[in-house]
Write a protein that holds these residues in place. Structure first.
Motif, short mmCIF file in Angstrom:
data_model
loop_
_atom_site.label_atom_id
_atom_site.label_comp_id
_atom_site.label_asym_id
_atom_site.label_seq_id
_atom_site.Cartn_x
_atom_site.Cartn_y
_atom_site.Cartn_z
N GLY C 337 -81.26 101.16 95.75
CA GLY C 337 -80.87 101.75 94.47
C GLY C 337 -80.93 100.73 93.34
N LEU C 338 -80.47 99.52 93.59
CA LEU C 338 -80.53 98.47 92.56
C LEU C 338 -81.98 98.25 92.15
N GLY C 339 -82.87 98.24 93.13
CA GLY C 339 -84.29 98.04 92.83
C GLY C 339 -84.84 99.19 91.99
N ILE C 340 -84.60 100.40 92.44
CA ILE C 340 -85.15 101.57 91.73
C ILE C 340 -84.58 101.67 90.32
N ALA C 341 -83.30 101.35 90.17
CA ALA C 341 -82.65 101.45 88.86
C ALA C 341 -83.03 100.30 87.94
N GLY C 342 -83.73 99.30 88.47
CA GLY C 342 -84.12 98.17 87.64
C GLY C 342 -82.95 97.28 87.24
N ILE C 343 -81.94 97.23 88.06
CA ILE C 343 -80.80 96.33 87.79
C ILE C 343 -81.20 94.91 88.22
#
Lengths: 362, 362, 362, 362
Positions: C337-343
């Motif tokens: 999720g962190l990757g997909i959200a660009g965090i």
């Protein structure tokens, strides 16, 4: 309940437990469980110990005997099917006579339905055995107990039955999906050298696998869990108590039917079924109309007359986890239905049954 | 059913749906759901609109009225508790007289149990309301419907009730665990400025949260699912049909009791409860012995006489998802029990009930 | 499971069994079960041993401490609410100082949330007790364990807690609907003569009834069945094993959070919660957007930041019947999720947690 | 769920609904449901369209192909069983060659296992069909889809399959207990005049009864309810989405296996199974020891190598209602297990799978 791995240790424990607990229910040393309907268990009995062209002796005791006869014919068996009027069980004297006449022992098996759900008549298996023995005939005795097992006294080994056929959906109070064969040593030996080409139904592979707690194909695991629970419940109530309960409910039901002035289909008191009673409608009245009214008004579904009894009888079941008060509710539904449908009858059936239950309440 | 997040959208949808479907069941605009027993809902009614030292008028109609009175006293309320013999409901004439005498309006509320489970007597709420109005008295009307809701006709708004107290475990056919308050605008207004110090039971926070589909503390989510299903089932059968079913079973039961020659506890026909009937034992016979016999022989548990009726009455319930045949089974159990216990009685109770059900089936 | 009669012998057996099995879970002699939410159990604690106008000492450790403070105020309690930044537990030194300053013992209780679900911070109850004792102060110690009971080590009697508040829906893995109070003898004595006017929440009636296996109002029977099963499961796994499991999962989760380069909200390592970990989002990134992406892509719902942490943190729970592999799935969901959200974050969180679980696998 | 009357209207509705919804899952016009295991469905396929002495062509693709061959032999079929190394599917070129050589068309059927659960290899059915056609040979094509149905794309009619064999316990996510045959018109016609003596498995009686919503013996009603629900769930997710999900999980799993430095058993990329992946253990290491460690530490049961692969491979399943996070948990369990068991391997398998899932998350 998640489906468990049927190759794992948990399944093995379950299977061995179930196999052990099934034995006293059949009164048998060898019991096999198939993922199948009861009809499948019939086929298993036939293909393991009979061959195409073999002759068997059967009796038209009702709808299920007729179906079994059809199956046997389709599998190439020549059936000597003694006609009947669906009001009595197998006549032991006739069994003896037929077998005595068969001097060259062409008849390989006598096939009997223990309890005819279509008629409420129970055949007396020990007398049939005695008749076979009296004739000095080697025929196997094959018995269908699909609607009687765990409800009516039964002893596979003690009574000298060779193959007992049964299913999960009646006295064991489970959904349909399991078929059973209890097998005598004599039948096992015949199957070893004979029977038809077979794989799925083959007894020997099954017994070898079962002895180790396995099955040679994927079993209906969830039904096996249910089966273990059902067997524990039966053991807790005590098989004798279960039999007494059904017999007592049978007698109460028959008292109600007689009080209504209706005739009981079964003509032989020794053959009254403890699991259901079929009552004959008065001439000119349709049983299916009565059944429809009772379903509509009281949300209760009575058994229909099958094939040649269609519209002529209705059937009152008293098997499974029935108790005195549910039986009273059932009989009240019938009595009120008779009134609403305008069927000529006497009141007092519920009362008669209630008196009997009160007197014999334990 | 996994427990869902009570702050998420799925819960919101469930909650709004449940709140909407509860309204017609109470006949009320404002209904609050507490995670509590019905007793908790009583406490909520009291602490929101009464203050310590307030006077209320109550009537000893039975066990539950007595319990409610005890709770009110413990919360500091002064209770004018009119004694009664547990055989009749609240007397509207007495309500009017008591309120007329209270010229300075010291009485803040009249608190009534709609259906007394301990006696089988139903108080007539519309007549109580009329009596309050006839006296020109501003007292609130608080009604306990724990054992009547969704079984006996009830109209919170139309009948002018101020707080209706209820629970999940009777007519809604759920496990215990939810308490309800239906609330009039008048009661809401009083609660705004008055009532006792409170937090958990406070109406206004609840209503504000509920309006948005939330609750201000963790709700009993799984019971809410069950509640939705129960409300859907009631709606499908139709509330009027539910009420008729119970009323019809009540009449059949009373016919049986009378045929047995036993006396019905409730002395006022207009106040017969449609959800249970209490029958008085003949002098010198213990109801608990009869109940023990029926439990032992027929596995059926009848309601006991509570406190001052202990041993003197037994109670036959006919609420929940009962049908004609289960009622017949129940009455047969009582009739057979009376026989086995040697209680003097006439046969024919089951028959009388059956005649009535047959005539009115349909 | 049909609802059983809560006045019958079967219920009595169940209730006595449940009460006995609850004691070791709280480490307490007296435990009461309410049909209520956890919030109801808070109210019970307050109304039994505090009076309007009483002063109490509380600490703003997070959202639930704040809610408890609001409730106390609404019930008329004067709350000395020490502000906090939601990143640490109760400071024992501050407790001691505050109590030393209270020379005339106006403070009647210290109220603490054991585990703050909103922050992932656990307050150290034994140190708080020591601080009270060091100050020689008679204040009661009230502790909310709603989100820690049966997950984090806890000993009501041994630690000198006076009232422990809890609920059914977290460590006991049940639906919400039961509230608990564990009570010291000191608190019981105070409640005997003091506390607020009360009925539903009153300890003494409950204890008297419970001792005989009854409750003085209709209990949530079905939840009691579930409770018995949950208590048996805890006992079978062993409480110490349950605690170790949660602690180990907490450490694995923190290693993942650190590897991602995110900050753990809790600033005091001794106060890390074993049941959940809150991670702070990098400046300029919204936690709720991340949570929405993870819900959408991986069907996993993370805990939101509440009130003053809204959008700033996300919370990873590791309580209930979690195992190593479900934790790995959870952490993988966050990392993806962190990757997909660009965090902005470092990869390797899942790996770090996995190394730790592998090393410590038992 | 109470067992319903299989002769009543409610069953009829259920049965017709189920039969209709099964068609798109098989891509077939005629589908039969047996109360049996999948093995029973194999027997049904054989006895309906083959006769003792008939020759068939089979390929040793793994354990289940071998079992099917054994059954065929026991039923009197002469099997041309092409040996194989369990690392590839059926070779279409070999099919064509074998059939071309059979100039007098002695071979009556080609029997293929679509997805070999024992190896993780999928045979390409359309190419097999093409090969048969290219050879201009009239042999029937019989396909076992027990472990692939509803998980891997399949089109009975479009691909020219004659009999498709399947069961309830894999892609349909039910307990075992139902067997299926999808049947081409060509196979139906052959069965009309040929096949073995049979009754239970006979297609024509079944189809005639099914068309009216009945079965000619007692069906496993409760499994039929479950089947309807499973079919509705598949329809809701969309078959294409189900197929994509499995294919994506297969690719993620293979990336993990390769990152660990282990070899994938399946040697033909076009034949990788989307429902499971078998990985080969490094020389000198026992797969069963690894599996025991993973079961003990992480309560996860991996598939064992069967018969000739025993101890040499472990199998990772990714079928049923698996999601991304449960796959990540599974792969983490394997990676940690490899470490604890001291199997030579590279870290990074979980990471590789996670990267792929993140990139392709939809």
């Amino acid at each position: 309940m998640p489906t468990i791995d049927h190759r794992g240790p948990e399944f093995r424990k379950l299977a061995l437990d179930v196999f052990a607990k099934l034995k006293p229910v059949f009164g048998a040393e060898h019991v096999i469980v198939y993922p199948s309907s009861g009809t499948g268990a019939w086929e298993a009995a036939i293909v393991n110990c009979l061959e195409p062209g073999d002759r068997v002796l059967m009796f038209e005791t009702g709808h299920f005997a007729t179906l079994w006869q059809t199956m046997a014919k389709r599998l190439g068996i020549e059936v000597d099917f003694v006609p009947g009027d669906w009001r009595r069980g197998v006549d032991p004297a006739l069994v003896e006579q037929k077998l005595r006449e068969d001097t060259d022992h062409a008849i390989k098996a006598v096939m009997v339905v223990h309890n005819e759900t279509s008629t409420g008549v129970t055949s007396r298996i020990p007398l049939v055995r005695k008749a076979i023995d009296a004739a000095g005939h080697p025929a196997l005795l094959l018995v269908d107990t699909i609607s009687s097992l765990a409800s009516v006294p039964y002893e596979h080994d003690e009574w000298g039955v060779d193959v007992t056929v049964s299913g999960s959906q009646k006295g064991l109070m489970l959904p349909p999906g399991l078929g059973f064969n209890a097998i005598s040593n004599k039948a096992l030996k015949i199957a070893e050298q004979g029977g038809m080409r077979r794989s799925y139904w083959d007894w020997h592979e099954m017994l070898a696998a079962n002895a180790k707690g396995f099955t040679h194909y994927t079993p209906a695991t969830n039904l096996l869990y249910g089966l273990r629970e059902a067997l524990d419940m039966l053991q807790e109530e005590g098989m004798d108590n279960v039999f007494k309960r059904h017999a007592r409910h049978g007698e109460a039901t028959r008292r109600a039917v007689r009080a209504w002035g209706l005739e009981i289909l079964c003509e032989v008191p020794e053959e009254y079924s403890p699991v259901l009673t079929a009552a004959i409608m008065p001439e000119g009245h349709d049983a299916d109309e009565l059944r429809a009214i009772i379903l509509d008004r009281f949300d209760m579904s009575l058994g229909a007359g099958l094939t040649k009894l269609a519209g002529k009888v209705f059937r009152i079941g008293h098997l499974g986890s029935f108790n005195d008060l549910s039986l009273m509710g059932t009989l009240a539904g019938v009595e009120m239905g008779l009134g609403i449908a305008g069927i000529p009858h006497n009141k007092g059936g519920v009362d008669a049954a209630m008196r009997y239950l009160e007197e014999t309440a334990g």
